[in-house]
Design a protein around this motif. Structure first.
Motif, PDB file in Angstrom:
ATOM      1  N   PHE B  33     -11.061  -6.715  32.105  1.00 57.06           N
ATOM      2  CA  PHE B  33     -11.113  -4.900  32.266  1.00 57.06           C
ATOM      3  C   PHE B  33     -10.750  -4.594  33.295  1.00 57.06           C
ATOM      4  O   PHE B  33     -10.169  -5.007  35.039  1.00 57.06           O
ATOM      5  CB  PHE B  33     -12.116  -4.592  32.011  1.00 57.06           C
ATOM      6  CG  PHE B  33     -11.791  -4.572  30.308  1.00 57.06           C
ATOM      7  CD1 PHE B  33     -11.793  -3.950  29.361  1.00 57.06           C
ATOM      8  CD2 PHE B  33     -13.012  -5.879  29.712  1.00 57.06           C
ATOM      9  CE1 PHE B  33     -12.145  -4.109  28.134  1.00 57.06           C
ATOM     10  CE2 PHE B  33     -12.963  -6.421  28.332  1.00 57.06           C
ATOM     11  CZ  PHE B  33     -12.522  -4.636  27.070  1.00 57.06           C
ATOM     12  N   ALA B  35     -12.588  -3.952  36.201  1.00 52.36           N
ATOM     13  CA  ALA B  35     -13.347  -3.958  36.981  1.00 52.36           C
ATOM     14  C   ALA B  35     -13.583  -5.283  37.321  1.00 52.36           C
ATOM     15  O   ALA B  35     -13.769  -6.492  38.458  1.00 52.36           O
ATOM     16  CB  ALA B  35     -15.062  -3.548  37.065  1.00 52.36           C
ATOM     17  N   GLY B 201     -17.029   9.894  27.470  1.00 49.17           N
ATOM     18  CA  GLY B 201     -18.107   8.632  27.467  1.00 49.17           C
ATOM     19  C   GLY B 201     -17.930   7.357  26.832  1.00 49.17           C
ATOM     20  O   GLY B 201     -17.903   6.667  26.985  1.00 49.17           O
ATOM     21  N   ILE B 203     -17.631   3.732  27.518  1.00 52.64           N
ATOM     22  CA  ILE B 203     -18.422   2.345  28.363  1.00 52.64           C
ATOM     23  C   ILE B 203     -17.934   1.840  29.433  1.00 52.64           C
ATOM     24  O   ILE B 203     -18.900   1.798  30.469  1.00 52.64           O
ATOM     25  CB  ILE B 203     -18.925   1.650  27.450  1.00 52.64           C
ATOM     26  CG1 ILE B 203     -19.538   2.173  26.028  1.00 52.64           C
ATOM     27  CG2 ILE B 203     -19.522   1.217  28.064  1.00 52.64           C
ATOM     28  CD1 ILE B 203     -19.876   2.907  26.047  1.00 52.64           C
ATOM     29  N   GLU B 204     -16.324   1.744  29.484  1.00 50.49           N
ATOM     30  CA  GLU B 204     -16.191   1.202  31.166  1.00 50.49           C
ATOM     31  C   GLU B 204     -15.410   2.570  31.825  1.00 50.49           C
ATOM     32  O   GLU B 204     -14.682   3.254  31.664  1.00 50.49           O
ATOM     33  CB  GLU B 204     -14.190   0.216  30.596  1.00 50.49           C
ATOM     34  CG  GLU B 204     -13.879   0.092  31.902  1.00 50.49           C
ATOM     35  CD  GLU B 204     -12.563  -0.244  31.923  1.00 50.49           C
ATOM     36  OE1 GLU B 204     -11.869   0.534  31.278  1.00 50.49           O
ATOM     37  OE2 GLU B 204     -12.311  -1.162  32.403  1.00 50.49           O
ATOM     38  N   PRO B 205     -16.543   2.473  33.030  1.00 50.98           N
ATOM     39  CA  PRO B 205     -15.831   3.508  34.078  1.00 50.98           C
ATOM     40  C   PRO B 205     -14.789   3.021  34.725  1.00 50.98           C
ATOM     41  O   PRO B 205     -13.607   1.662  34.955  1.00 50.98           O
ATOM     42  CB  PRO B 205     -17.058   3.147  35.500  1.00 50.98           C
ATOM     43  CG  PRO B 205     -18.282   2.527  34.709  1.00 50.98           C
ATOM     44  CD  PRO B 205     -17.484   1.529  34.137  1.00 50.98           C
ATOM     45  N   ILE B 252      -8.521  -2.158  28.615  1.00 54.55           N
ATOM     46  CA  ILE B 252      -8.876  -0.401  28.775  1.00 54.55           C
ATOM     47  C   ILE B 252     -10.758  -0.658  28.025  1.00 54.55           C
ATOM     48  O   ILE B 252     -10.313  -0.799  26.519  1.00 54.55           O
ATOM     49  CB  ILE B 252      -8.334   0.448  28.357  1.00 54.55           C
ATOM     50  CG1 ILE B 252      -8.793   1.534  28.954  1.00 54.55           C
ATOM     51  CG2 ILE B 252      -7.645   0.885  26.748  1.00 54.55           C
ATOM     52  CD1 ILE B 252      -7.677   2.877  28.923  1.00 54.55           C
ATOM     53  N   GLY B 253     -11.465  -0.478  28.982  1.00 52.82           N
ATOM     54  CA  GLY B 253     -12.780  -0.189  27.746  1.00 52.82           C
ATOM     55  C   GLY B 253     -12.985   1.262  27.523  1.00 52.82           C
ATOM     56  O   GLY B 253     -14.308   2.258  27.859  1.00 52.82           O
ATOM     57  N   GLY B 254     -11.951   1.722  26.583  1.00 57.96           N
ATOM     58  CA  GLY B 254     -11.968   3.592  26.156  1.00 57.96           C
ATOM     59  C   GLY B 254     -11.594   3.934  26.769  1.00 57.96           C
ATOM     60  O   GLY B 254     -11.443   3.873  28.245  1.00 57.96           O
ATOM     61  N   ASN B 284     -19.339   4.098  39.950  1.00 55.29           N
ATOM     62  CA  ASN B 284     -20.675   4.155  39.239  1.00 55.29           C
ATOM     63  C   ASN B 284     -20.407   5.620  37.880  1.00 55.29           C
ATOM     64  O   ASN B 284     -19.655   5.986  37.616  1.00 55.29           O
ATOM     65  CB  ASN B 284     -21.077   4.402  40.298  1.00 55.29           C
ATOM     66  CG  ASN B 284     -22.030   5.577  40.935  1.00 55.29           C
ATOM     67  OD1 ASN B 284     -21.389   7.034  39.849  1.00 55.29           O
ATOM     68  ND2 ASN B 284     -22.227   5.492  42.100  1.00 55.29           N
ATOM     69  N   ARG B 285     -21.337   5.240  37.049  1.00 56.10           N
ATOM     70  CA  ARG B 285     -20.809   6.189  36.031  1.00 56.10           C
ATOM     71  C   ARG B 285     -21.790   7.959  36.289  1.00 56.10           C
ATOM     72  O   ARG B 285     -20.951   8.551  35.969  1.00 56.10           O
ATOM     73  CB  ARG B 285     -22.593   5.165  34.976  1.00 56.10           C
ATOM     74  CG  ARG B 285     -22.743   6.565  33.581  1.00 56.10           C
ATOM     75  CD  ARG B 285     -22.017   7.202  32.817  1.00 56.10           C
ATOM     76  NE  ARG B 285     -20.967   5.490  32.767  1.00 56.10           N
ATOM     77  CZ  ARG B 285     -19.822   5.479  31.959  1.00 56.10           C
ATOM     78  NH1 ARG B 285     -19.411   6.494  31.648  1.00 56.10           N
ATOM     79  NH2 ARG B 285     -19.090   4.570  31.196  1.00 56.10           N
TER      80      ARG B 285
END
Lengths: 159, 747
Positions: B33, B35, B201, B203-205, B252-254, B284-285
């Motif tokens: 992904f 990161a 939302g 989950i992957e920044p 891609i995490g969403g 970061n989130r």
């Protein structure tokens, strides 16, 4: 800044690394040990994407310091399959289409494996509450729950 | 490209549920992904963000930070192109503030250092002098006379005179005679509805790894819904040539629309150029919440008239959307989707795009449509309740169908709304008895869907397998459906096709994975590319047999002689033709490039049962059924997944999720603890019904499915909760506080 030397075991391998005392276990796994299966979704213990086991206890690795791994035994998603053989949970997740983007999948697999080791016959509600700390934004959880229940059934029948 | 004229075509692979090709990678932690990329000599970056909602930047002092050992470079707006205009200027202004911070979280400067801890430490050493300006975050207040002007002169020509300068765009559409329509009604209801902003939302920044040299050539790895768009925009913002920057999309995490926008990639590239080192930048989130996404918040006035028999005589809507400190709130989509499920003689919709001191809104799954459905479908439900009519019968009676005029102008092509409503009516859920304290709600929803620029390549290998390259990042399992469509056309098995998301150096331009376009457009292109390859395969067989190319047909993976030559030669399988291709004319590659425009629109109807605790005001969903037209489901499991995912996000939007701003204009809930997306224990199983009314614009009839699934939930849940609570809920989210308040004010 002085780095600290840490001896630990990850997925059965004895490993060592140097880390800053401020680094999390998640950072250490990813940046020091090249194990990027655990993901950072929030860094505050809310999403569960970084779930690992620490001496068989399910934890968010973003809430554990790297130095706390000293002398402990860590389990990550990379250790779930045995060689080329997937764990039944991994197989069922693929079969049930229980992942879409897949970013939450490592954490959910680690968490679910821990659940089934503790409780081989969970109800749907028990699975839902156990996984309440693992956020998934894609699936609505439906297919995840089905995959977990189906795996549990298969494992019970096989034992 | 039209629907194939092959009645009763029996698909062998399309419509089945094979394992996804990236499954193994994703269950073992091997998938890479955003990161998960590292480079030798890599630096880590961090971004300094404004703590103020609106402030003039007087001075940025970086001296102390620069002296911190390990800090290698700092960039500000000065390090980006001075030549950008139009929407690129808006993107740059959002990526890095100019002379004014426009919202809490707006990027001011960025640093690259030898570790992420040093980069974060360096941020604390930077000093910024601000002159704080008055701010506004509420859409209605932002249009009010006393609202601070966020950007003078930002309005375009569509805006009528006399409106506040924060109104930057205006939309009006409709037809008929509204007053005559309302006159003809037996009951007219008019009300105002509001929805708060929500975040996609994922989950992957956001994360990227950038390398750019002083020669203007670069490499970029990032999680995005569209790497060609990233390439083009970054090149403009950094004043380099587009083709000189190669962009690779990570897993891609969403995204849900939120990763069609660009936030950090140009910053990482600028830092890399300045240091001549690879630079990794991961949000970061809290940064994700403060500075990316979210949706618009809305304020809407709806008026609908109905006869006693359920005929809707007129409908009007005014939709005010704030989209943050930049133009682009999707108010025209809100306006156009609002009455789309209804065949109305008299209808009018007005939209306002309003600036406020919030982050620049980004697309979120059918941008603008869910809010419109919430407002309109709430009034329809109220009319049905008061006139004692069945809500599905009323929706059927007034349903848009092929040939009727859409509320926003054109005549509908073949659409599947009636089929959805009929299936919902027949579904056991609709007639199941409710328990005490429960209510049922239904709603329809509409989304346009999209085609867009698309290019794919399908290369055959000597062993008879196929390598398919597409340029649309896989955000929900699309590689599986691409493999299915290619295999179906080539007549080989599913596992003989491998689909790769190719980088920007490999394919022509591909628009981002948005507008529910991937299975439609990349799918159509895959089918066409496979047919192109088949034509070339047939030509090789014709050459061997010494007959006309037209006399060779392709059937089940074999070239066969046909017409006068039928039966003259032994059919040749694909693998035999590819084995000899080096000697018979060289590599065989099929390709297709176009901007397909036949994306079929899609409708859905949802049924929801909700329970309300009269004492605490807590509402929760106890049963949920999604009925949606997919045109043709290529991989039904991933179609169901889209239906369930859209419904779940809708549940969050309806009940929990909201951006909460303090009086100081700062976002107060910047983590998943306080911005609570649905967790597993919040939700029931989500039942799905796939309707297949073929899209006339796709060879197999595919319609996009990703976005329509989030259009009905806000309304369906609001109707269920209102019916359970015995009072109409007009503001989202329906948090316990708002529900208790509504119950208290009932009398």
């Amino acid at each position: 800044m002085n780095k600290i030397h840490v001896n630990t075991s990850v997925n059965g391998d004895n490993l060592e690394f140097l880390c800053d005392p401020r680094e999390t276990l998640l950072d250490a796994l990813r940046d020091r040990l090249n194990l990027t299966g655990a993901k950072e979704g929030c860094g505050t213990g809310d999403c569960g994407a970084c779930s690992v086991t620490l001496d068989d206890r399910l934890v968010c690795s973003c809430l554990v310091l790297g130095v706390e791994a000293e002398g402990k035994s860590i389990g990550t998603v990379e250790g779930i399959a045995e060689g080329e053989n997937l764990h039944p949970l991994q197989q069922k997740f693929i079969e049930h289409a229980a992942l879409q983007c897949g970013i939450c999948t490592p954490g959910i697999l680690v968490a679910t494996k821990a659940l089934l080791e503790k409780n081989p016959d969970p109800t749907e509600t028990e699975v839902r509450y156990w996984l309440a700390g693992n956020l998934c934004r894609c699936t609505g959880y439906d297919k995840i729950i089905k995959a977990v229940m189906d795996t549990a059934r298969d494992l019970r029948e096989a034992s | 490209m039209a629907l194939d004229n092959q009645k009763n075509r029996e698909f062998k692979i399309v419509g089945t549920r094979p394992d996804r090709p990236d499954g193994l990678d994703k269950v073992t932690g091997r998938a890479k992904f955003g990161a998960d990329a590292y480079a030798t000599g890599m630096l880590h970056a961090a971004i300094l963000r404004s703590p103020h909602a609106h402030a003039k930047i007087i001075r940025i002092s970086t001296e102390k930070a620069e002296k911190l050992p390990g800090v290698k470079a700092i960039v500000t707006r000065e390090d980006f192109s001075k030549k950008v205009t139009g929407e690129n200027w808006n993107v740059l202004e959002n990526v890095m503030a100019g002379d004014t911070a426009l919202y809490d979280g707006h990027a001011i400067a960025a640093v690259a250092a030898t570790s992420s801890l040093i980069a974060r430490d360096a941020l604390k050493l930077m000093e910024v002098e601000y002159e704080i300006l008055p701010h506004v975050t509420d859409v209605d207040k932002a249009m009010g006379k006393s609202a601070p002007v966020i950007r003078a002169g930002a309005s375009d020509k569509s805006v009528p005179e006399g409106l506040h300068p924060n109104v930057v765009r205006y939309h009006e559409s409709g037809h008929g005679d509204l007053s005559a329509g309302f006159e003809a009604a037996d009951l007219v209801i008019e009300d105002t509805f509001k929805t708060e902003a929500t975040h996609q939302g994922y989950i992957e920044p956001h994360a990227c790894l950038a390398q750019l040299g002083g020669d203007g050539k670069g490499e970029l790895w990032c999680c995005t819904q569209g790497h060609f768009h990233v390439q083009k925009t970054c090149a403009a913002l950094l004043d380099i040539e587009t083709s000189a920057l190669r962009v690779t999309a990570s897993e891609i995490g969403g995204g849900f629309g939120g990763k069609t926008a660009i936030f950090i990639e140009p910053v990482a590239l600028a830092l890399s150029r300045k240091t001549n080192r690879p630079v990794k930048l991961v949000m970061n989130r809290s940064e994700v919440f403060r500075a990316t996404g979210p949706t618009s918040s809305t304020s809407m006035d709806i008026k609908i008239g109905m006869k006693k028999d359920g005929t809707i005589t007129a409908g009007s809507g005014v939709f005010r959307l704030q989209g943050g400190a930049f133009p682009g709130a999707p108010m025209e989509f809100t306006a156009m989707c609002a009455f789309a499920p209804y065949n109305l003689e008299n209808v009018k919709q007005i939209g306002y795009d309003v600036l406020s001191n919030r982050p620049k809104q980004a697309a979120y799954r059918a941008p603008g449509s869910p809010m419109a459905a919430f407002a309109v479908e709430s009034i329809i439900d109220e009319l049905c309740n008061r006139l004692e009519l069945d809500p599905i019968e009323v929706r059927l009676k007034n349903a848009s169908r092929e040939g009727t005029k859409a509320s926003f102008g054109p005549k509908w092509d073949r659409i599947g709304l009636v089929e959805c409503l009929e299936a919902a009516k027949q579904h056991p859920h609709y007639s199941a008895p409710l328990k005490k304290g429960q209510g049922r709600g239904v709603s329809s929803g509409f989304w346009f869907n999209h085609g867009g620029e698309t290019a794919v390549t399908l290369a055959l290998s000597e062993d008879g397998t196929a390598a398919l390259s597409v340029g649309t990042p896989d955000i929900g399992g699309s590689r599986a459906s691409m493999c299915q469509m290619a295999a179906e056309e080539l007549g080989i098995s599913y596992d003989k096709v491998r689909t790769t998301i190719a980088d920007t150096a490999t394919l022509g331009y591909n628009e981002v994975s948005h507008g529910s376009r991937v299975t439609y457009a990349s799918g159509l292109a895959t089918i066409k590319a496979a047919r192109d390859a088949v034509k070339k395969l047939c030509a090789r067989a014709a050459k061997k047999w010494n007959i006309d190319e037209e006399a060779v047909i392709w059937e089940d993976g074999f070239a066969k002689p046909s017409g006068p030559n039928a039966g003259d030669f032994e059919p040749i399988p694909l693998a035999k033709l590819t084995k000899s291709m080096g000697r018979t004319g060289g590599p065989i590659v099929g390709h297709f490039e176009a901007t397909p425009e036949g994306a079929g629109v899609s409708f859905a109807t949802h049924i929801v049962d909700a329970e309300v605790d009269q004492e605490t005001g807590r509402a929760h969903v106890v049963r949920y059924t999604v009925v949606q037209d997919a045109g043709k489901a290529i991989h039904p499991s991933y179609v169901e997944g889209q239906y369930q995912g859209g419904a779940a996000q809708g549940i969050g939007w309806a009940l929990n999720e909201e951006y909460i701003y303090g009086e100081d204009g700062r976002l107060q809930n910047t983590g998943f603890l306080d911005y609570r997306i649905p967790v597993a224990s919040d939700l029931p199983m989500i039942d799905t019904v796939i309707i297949e009314v073929a899209n006339p614009g796709h060879p197999y009839g595919v319609r996009g499915v990703g976005e329509t699934s989030i259009c009905p939930p806000l309304a369906a849940i609001a109707n269920a909760v209102s019916n359970a609570a015995g009072v109409r809920l007009k503001e989202l989210p329906m948090s316990p506080v708002r529900i208790l308040e509504a119950i208290k004010n009932k009398t």
